[in-house]
Motif scaffolding. Structure first.
Motif, PDB file in Angstrom:
ATOM      1  N   SER A 148       0.834  -1.214   0.000  1.00  0.00           N
ATOM      2  CA  SER A 148       0.000   0.000   0.000  1.00  0.00           C
ATOM      3  C   SER A 148       0.860   1.252   0.000  1.00  0.00           C
ATOM      4  O   SER A 148       1.972   1.266   0.534  1.00  0.00           O
TER       5      SER A 148
ATOM      6  N   SER B  43      -8.097  -5.200   2.064  1.00  0.00           N
ATOM      7  CA  SER B  43      -7.988  -3.880   1.405  1.00  0.00           C
ATOM      8  C   SER B  43      -9.294  -3.091   1.463  1.00  0.00           C
ATOM      9  O   SER B  43      -9.514  -2.190   0.646  1.00  0.00           O
TER      10      SER B  43
ATOM     11  N   GLU C 299      -7.132   1.176   4.075  1.00  0.00           N
ATOM     12  CA  GLU C 299      -5.739   1.299   3.645  1.00  0.00           C
ATOM     13  C   GLU C 299      -4.769   1.470   4.812  1.00  0.00           C
ATOM     14  O   GLU C 299      -3.558   1.283   4.642  1.00  0.00           O
TER      15      GLU C 299
END
Length: 313
Positions: A134, A179, A182
């Protein structure tokens, strides 16, 4: 030599006693201890990793380690009473079902009507948990906040977090793995334990949420006010060196296991032994064939070839 050994034994005993036993309690403190052989405290289900030990190899759960040392010091028994909500915990405290709340909700005037806060027992930091894959560069990040309670709780500033109901730390971690969010903000000790339990190499602690720490305190009922002095007495008498692991953040590097080199050596030895056996077996087989071809009996059995010099035209 004997004096040296006795001196070392005396030092070790002194360190152990300094960690386990506090000095004599005063009359009021001892009176409360004698009147409360069993002390009950309220704890939210979301803080189960702080009390329950997942396995014996990892560092002791912070609440568990603290309670165990206090029990050794006062000779009391501390019993957990689980709750599902902070409202339920305040109700337990007001009815006298528990003597204190080990993880009080966010501190405000309403909460302080049910008791008084202890001194800071130990300190924590809020950490940011993300995935290695991420990147936190989006203007509209989906950030979830663990409702840790206590003081100086992180402010919830995005719509995603506001619209979500309070979730368990395990559910929040799963949302990060999937996900759905985040980033996740939660106490660093809790984050480390959950990352270890998930065994997901993509999860990481990506720094601290704020440079300001927060204090872990107890919310003690007014009827059990002497517990403030008992707790303070216990904390002040702790030896700083002997109790160094009691409030550790859990980020100390684990010693590398020596088992892998031994297994590798054994495997190499086994493979080498098998190869050597096969080579020796092949060598003896070839040697046997060579000897069998070189015996006189085999030469006699061979047919005589005519000499071309004496052959008839």
């Amino acid at each position: 030599m004997h004096r040296f050994i006795l001196k070392k034994v005396f030092i070790l005993c002194s360190v152990y006693v300094g960690l386990t036993y506090a000095g004599p309690f005063n009359a009021a403190e001892q009176s409360w201890i004698d009147a409360h052989p069993v002390v009950r405290f309220s704890i939210h289900e979301k803080y189960a990793p702080y009390l329950n030990q997942a396995n014996q190899q990892e560092n002791a759960a912070p609440f568990k380690a603290l309670i165990s040392k206090i029990e050794e010091c006062t000779r009391q028994q501390y019993v957990a009473v689980w709750r599902k909500s902070d409202h339920e915990g305040l109700k337990q405290l007001s009815k006298g079902d528990v003597d204190f709340i080990i993880d009080p909700p966010s501190i405000n005037d309403h909460v302080l009507q049910f008791g008084s806060l202890s001194e800071a027992i130990f300190w924590g930091h809020d950490a940011v948990v993300t995935k290695n894959s991420s990147k936190l560069d989006s203007p509209s990040l989906k950030i979830a906040y663990f409702d840790r309670g206590l003081e100086n709780t992180p402010s919830i500033f995005n719509d995603y977090a506001k619209d979500k109901e309070t979730q368990s730390p395990d559910d929040l971690m799963q949302s990060l793995i999937k996900s759905d969010i985040e980033a996740l903000v939660m106490p660093i000790r809790l984050a480390r334990r959950l990352i270890q339990e998930t065994h997901n190499s993509d999860l990481k602690i990506d720094g601290l949420y704020s440079r300001d720490p927060f204090a872990y305190r107890w919310l003690i009922s007014d009827q059990d006010a002497p517990l403030h002095d008992v707790l303070s007495h216990f904390l002040n008498d702790l030896d700083p060196i002997a109790s160094r692991q009691l409030f550790a953040l859990g980020d100390e590097p684990k010693p590398k296991s020596n088992l892998l080199p031994w297994l590798s050596a054994i495997l190499v030895f086994i493979v080498g032994g098998v190869m050597l056996y096969q080579l020796q077996k092949k060598y003896f087989h070839q040697k046997k064939l060579l000897l069998s071809c070189c015996t006189p009996r085999n030469w006699l059995k061979r047919p005589m070839q005519p000499n071309p010099l004496f052959s008839q035209p």
